[in-house]
Design an enzyme around this catalytic site. Structure first.
Site, PDB file in Angstrom:
ATOM      1  N   LYS A 209      20.543  -8.858  -4.926  1.00  0.00           N
ATOM      2  CA  LYS A 209      19.885  -7.676  -4.350  1.00  0.00           C
ATOM      3  C   LYS A 209      20.815  -6.995  -3.348  1.00  0.00           C
ATOM      4  CE  LYS A 209      15.732  -6.632  -1.661  1.00  0.00           C
ATOM      5  NZ  LYS A 209      14.440  -7.149  -1.209  1.00  0.00           N
ATOM      6  N   GLU A 215      27.347 -17.151  -1.350  1.00  0.00           N
ATOM      7  CA  GLU A 215      27.495 -18.005  -2.530  1.00  0.00           C
ATOM      8  C   GLU A 215      27.752 -17.162  -3.775  1.00  0.00           C
ATOM      9  OE1 GLU A 215      25.088 -18.154  -0.314  1.00  0.00           O
ATOM     10  OE2 GLU A 215      24.475 -20.222   0.105  1.00  0.00           O
ATOM     11  N   GLY A 270      13.129 -11.020  -3.078  1.00  0.00           N
ATOM     12  CA  GLY A 270      13.921 -11.858  -3.985  1.00  0.00           C
ATOM     13  C   GLY A 270      13.067 -12.791  -4.826  1.00  0.00           C
ATOM     14  N   ARG A 271      12.158 -13.520  -4.173  1.00  0.00           N
ATOM     15  CA  ARG A 271      11.372 -14.517  -4.912  1.00  0.00           C
ATOM     16  C   ARG A 271      10.251 -13.876  -5.740  1.00  0.00           C
ATOM     17  NH1 ARG A 271      11.090 -14.778   0.395  1.00  0.00           N
ATOM     18  NH2 ARG A 271       9.122 -14.524   1.516  1.00  0.00           N
ATOM     19  N   GLU A 356       8.953 -20.491   0.823  1.00  0.00           N
ATOM     20  CA  GLU A 356       9.650 -19.430   1.543  1.00  0.00           C
ATOM     21  C   GLU A 356       8.641 -18.363   1.980  1.00  0.00           C
ATOM     22  OE1 GLU A 356      14.182 -18.108   1.172  1.00  0.00           O
ATOM     23  OE2 GLU A 356      12.958 -17.273  -0.423  1.00  0.00           O
ATOM     24  N   HIS A 387       5.511 -42.096 -14.803  1.00  0.00           N
ATOM     25  CA  HIS A 387       6.284 -43.334 -14.776  1.00  0.00           C
ATOM     26  C   HIS A 387       7.180 -43.405 -13.551  1.00  0.00           C
ATOM     27  CE1 HIS A 387       5.026 -44.479 -18.853  1.00  0.00           C
ATOM     28  NE2 HIS A 387       4.883 -43.172 -18.961  1.00  0.00           N
ATOM     29  N   LYS A 507      22.807 -19.747   7.935  1.00  0.00           N
ATOM     30  CA  LYS A 507      23.866 -18.881   7.400  1.00  0.00           C
ATOM     31  C   LYS A 507      24.864 -18.526   8.508  1.00  0.00           C
ATOM     32  CE  LYS A 507      21.336 -16.062   4.028  1.00  0.00           C
ATOM     33  NZ  LYS A 507      20.921 -14.693   3.748  1.00  0.00           N
TER      34      LYS A 507
HETATM   35  C1  G6Q Z   1      14.017 -14.576  -1.628  1.00  0.00           C
HETATM   36  C2  G6Q Z   1      15.084 -14.564  -0.661  1.00  0.00           C
HETATM   37  C3  G6Q Z   1      16.376 -15.202  -1.142  1.00  0.00           C
HETATM   38  C4  G6Q Z   1      17.282 -14.276  -1.916  1.00  0.00           C
HETATM   39  C5  G6Q Z   1      18.660 -14.909  -2.004  1.00  0.00           C
HETATM   40  C6  G6Q Z   1      19.635 -14.081  -2.803  1.00  0.00           C
HETATM   41  O1  G6Q Z   1      12.938 -14.073  -1.470  1.00  0.00           O
HETATM   42  O2  G6Q Z   1      15.264 -13.288  -0.199  1.00  0.00           O
HETATM   43  O3  G6Q Z   1      16.172 -16.364  -1.894  1.00  0.00           O
HETATM   44  O4  G6Q Z   1      16.762 -14.010  -3.180  1.00  0.00           O
HETATM   45  O5  G6Q Z   1      19.165 -15.127  -0.722  1.00  0.00           O
HETATM   46  O6  G6Q Z   1      19.793 -12.832  -2.230  1.00  0.00           O
HETATM   47  P1  G6Q Z   1      20.563 -11.703  -2.977  1.00  0.00           P
HETATM   48  O7  G6Q Z   1      19.822 -11.361  -4.224  1.00  0.00           O
HETATM   49  O8  G6Q Z   1      20.648 -10.556  -2.028  1.00  0.00           O
HETATM   50  O9  G6Q Z   1      21.927 -12.244  -3.331  1.00  0.00           O
END
Ligand code: G6Q
Length: 546
Positions: A209, A215, A270-271, A356, A387, A507
Site C-alpha cells: 500500500k 521488508e 491492509g488487513r 491487529e 492429535h 519498526k
Molecule cells: C494491516 C497493516 C499491515 C500492513 C503491512 C504492509 O492492516 O496495515 O499489516 O498491511 O504493514 O504494509 P504495506 O502494504 O504498506 O507494505
C-alpha cells in the site's frame, strides 16, 4: 470522535454482571436437557451459512442482554457510519470502506463527496484484463517466454489475505501456474521461493500500500537484482514486475511503469484489502470470474450485516458471543478449527484480522479500557489439531471457545473421507460441550485411580459454522462474517479497529539497530544492558566469520 459512556458502565453490562453468576453455574448438559429444542433454536441461517451457537454457555436472557448491550453501544449507527464512508478510523482520520471494494456497479458510496465505486470497478477491469493476459500466455517475459511463475512480494495485509485466498481457492486455480509468496525479511524466504524458478518465466507482484515497507522493499530490490543478474537484460523490469500500491511516485522510482500499477486507496486497511488490487495474485490464480464471485460473496454478507435484525445477524451474534466468553468467562483465546484442508492458512489470516484490529488498550477518545479487548486467535485445520493441542481444550484448566468451520459438500470426494472428517468435527464439539462424567467412566469398569484422568468436565463452548461448498463466493461470505464480527466487538469496546499503532515502536527501534549490526563500530551502545549484550553477541559472530 465518538464519546460514549464506558461499556462497563452501561445498563446492559451491569445487568450482564448480575446475570453472569447464574449462567456460570449452569452446565450445557442441563441447558440441553431442559430445552430439547435448544439445538434447533439457538441457530441462525442466512445467505447459505448455518451458524449453530447452541453450545455456548448462554440462556435466552443472556442473549437478550447481549442484544441490549449492542443496542446501547450504538452499533446500528456505527454500522451505518461505516457504510456511509464516514471516517470511522478516527486516529488515522480515514474511512474504513472495504465494503466498497465489493459493491456492485451502480451502488454509490462516497468519500469526501466522491463516489468511489466507479474507480473500484475500473481497477477490477484492469486487473481482469491483465490476469487474462497472464493466464492465457499473451503476457510474455522479456525473452518471449510465457509467464509460469507468479511471486507476490508483500507482508502483513499485503500477504496474509492473498496467501489465504490462494490456498483456500487452490481447487479453482490454473494448475500450470506456480504461485508463491515472499513476506519475511529473512533471506531464506526469498531464496526458497525462487531457487527453482526460471527468471524468464517469473512475474513479481510488489504488493505494498505504502511502497515503503522495509521488508517488502528489501525483497523487491533483491528480486530486481536476481532478475537482472539472471536475464542480463536491463529492460526486463517492465515485463517482470507489476505493482499494487497507493503510492505511484514510489512505484515509478523503483522502476515499475505506472501503467503496470494497480491502484487502491487509503480507505482500504491492509488487513481488509484481500479483495482490492492486493488480490491480484488471487485473480491470476483463479481467474476474474471466480474473483468476482468471491466479491459477490463478500457483498452478500455486507448486505446481511447492514440490514438483518441483530437477533438474526450472523456477525452481530458471533461478535456478542465472543465478547461474552471474553469479558465474562474470561476466555483468553479463541481456537479457529476449519475442518477443511484448503483453509489451512485461515487461522493465520484471522490472527491479523482480529488481533491487529482489536488488540487495543484505549478507547477511541484515548481512555483506558476497563475490560479485556481482543482475544488471541489461533488454530489449525481439523483433524490434525485433534492429535496435538485439543487435549488442552478438552481437559486443560483454561476455557477455550472454539469455532468449528466445515463445508458439507466436499471438493475432493474420496471414499469415506468426508463423512469421517465431519464425524470428527461433530464429535469434538459434542465432547467439549457434554464431556464424560466420572460415573460414566466408572460404569465402563475403569479403575478408580484412572477415573479422574478419563473424566471430561465438558461445558466448553463452541460455535459451528457450516457452509455448502467451498466456492469463491462462500469464502467471501466467510471472511466478511469475521470482518464484521471484529467490527461489532470493536464498536462495543469503543475502540478503533482500523488502526495499528502497536506495530510502530518495533519498526523505529529496528531502524536504529540496523546500522549498529552492520558495523563493528566501537562506539558505546546506548540501549539497556540486555539489548547491548545481544547486539555485541551478534556482532562477534558476524565479524568473526568474515
Ligand atoms: C494491516 C497493516 C499491515 C500492513 C503491512 C504492509 O492492516 O496495515 O499489516 O498491511 O504493514 O504494509 P504495506 O502494504 O504498506 O507494505
Amino acid at each position: 470522535m465518538t464519546t460514549i459512556a464506558p461499556l462497563t458502565q452501561s445498563v446492559a453490562w451491569q445487568a450482564l454482571k448480575v446475570h453472569y453468576p447464574k449462567v456460570q453455574s449452569l452446565h450445557l448438559r442441563q441447558l440441553f436437557a431442559d430445552d430439547p429444542m435448544r439445538g434447533e433454536r439457538l441457530t441462525a441461517e442466512a445467505i447459505g451459512i448455518y451458524f449453530d451457537y447452541a453450545k455456548h454457555r448462554i440462556t435466552d436472557e443472556t442473549l437478550m442482554l447481549l442484544l441490549q448491550l449492542a443496542a446501547e453501544s450504538g452499533l446500528r449507527s456505527r454500522i451505518d457510519a461505516m457504510f456511509r464512508g464516514e471516517k470511522i478510523n478516527v486516529t488515522e482520520k480515514r474511512s474504513a470502506l472495504h465494503i466498497a471494494l465489493r459493491a456492485p456497479k451502480g451502488q454509490v458510496i462516497t468519500v469526501d463527496g466522491e463516489d468511489v465505486v466507479p474507480e473500484v470497478h475500473a481497477v477490477l477491469d484492469r486487473m481482469a484484463d491483465f490476469s487474462t493476459q497472464v493466464r492465457s500466455g499473451v503476457w510474455k517475459g522479456c525473452t518471449g517466454k510465457r509467464i509460469r511463475n507468479i511471486v507476490n512480494i508483500g507482508i502483513g495485509g499485503s500477504d496474509l489475505g492473498p496467501v489465504m485466498a490462494y490456498e483456500s481457492l487452490r481447487h479453482y486455480s490454473q494448475r500450470d501456474l506456480t504461485i508463491r509468496f515472499i513476506s519475511n525479511i529473512d533471506g531464506t524466504a526469498f531464496v526458497e521461493a525462487t531457487h527453482d524458478l526460471d527468471a524468464a518465466e517469473t512475474l513479481f507482484i510488489i504488493a505494498s500500500k505504502t511502497f515503503t515497507t522495509l521488508e517488502t522493499m528489501t525483497n523487491a530490490h533483491t528480486a530486481r537484482d536476481w532478475l537482472l543478474n539472471t536475464l542480463n537484460q536491463p529492460d526486463a523490469v517492465a515485463r517482470h514486475f507489476v505493482a499494487v500500491s497507493t503510492n505511484a511516485e514510489a512505484v515509478a522510482q523503483f522502476g515499475i511503469d505506472t501503467a503496470n500499477m494497480f491502484e487502491f486507496w487509503d480507505w482500504v486497511g491492509g488487513r481488509y484489502s484481500m479483495d482490492s488490487a492486493i488480490g491480484l495474485s488471487t485473480m491470476i490464480a483463479i481467474g476474474s470470474d471466480h474473483f468476482r464471485a468471491m466479491l459477490d460473496g463478500f457483498h452478500q454478507m455486507d448486505e446481511h450485516f447492514r440490514t438483518a435484525p441483530f437477533d438474526r445477524n450472523l456477525p452481530v451474534i458471533m461478535g456478542l458471543l465472543s465478547l461474552w466468553n471474553n469479558n465474562f468467562f474470561d476466555a483468553q483465546t479463541v481456537a479457529v478449527l476449519p475442518y477443511e484442508q484448503y483453509l489451512k492458512r485461515f487461522p493465520a489470516y484471522l490472527q491479523q484480522l482480529t488481533m491487529e484490529s482489536n488488540g487495543k488498550h484505549v478507547t477511541q477518545d484515548g481512555q483506558a479500557i476497563a475490560c479485556q479487548t481482543g482475544p488471541i486467535y489461533w488454530g489449525e485445520p481439523g483433524t490434525n489439531g485433534q492429535h496435538s493441542f485439543y487435549q488442552l481444550i478438552h481437559q486443560g484448566t483454561r476455557l477455550i471457545p472454539c469455532d468449528f468451520i466445515g463445508f458439507v459438500e466436499p471438493l475432493n470426494p474420496l471414499g469415506t473421507h468426508h463423512d469421517v472428517l465431519f464425524a470428527n468435527m461433530f464429535a469434538q464439539s459434542e465432547a467439549l460441550a457434554f464431556g464424560k462424567t466420572a460415573e460414566e467412566v466408572e460404569a465402563e469398569g475403569i479403575p478408580a485411580w484412572l477415573v479422574p484422568h478419563q473424566t471430561f468436565e465438558g461445558n466448553r463452548p463452541s460455535s459451528t459454522i457450516l457452509l455448502g461448498r467451498l466456492t469463491p463466493e462462500a469464502l467471501g461470505k466467510l471472511v466478511a462474517l469475521y470482518e464484521h464480527s471484529v467490527f461489532t466487538q470493536g464498536v462495543l469496546w469503543n475502540i478503533d479497529s482500523f488502526d495499528q499503532w502497536g506495530v510502530e515502536l518495533g519498526k523505529a527501534l529496528a531502524a536504529r539497530i540496523i546500522p549498529e549490526l552492520e558495523t563493528e563500530d566501537r562506539n558505546p551502545l546506548n540501549h539497556d544492558s540486555s539489548t547491548n549484550t545481544l547486539i555485541q553477541h551478534y556482532r562477534k559472530a558476524r565479524f568473526q566469520s568474515h
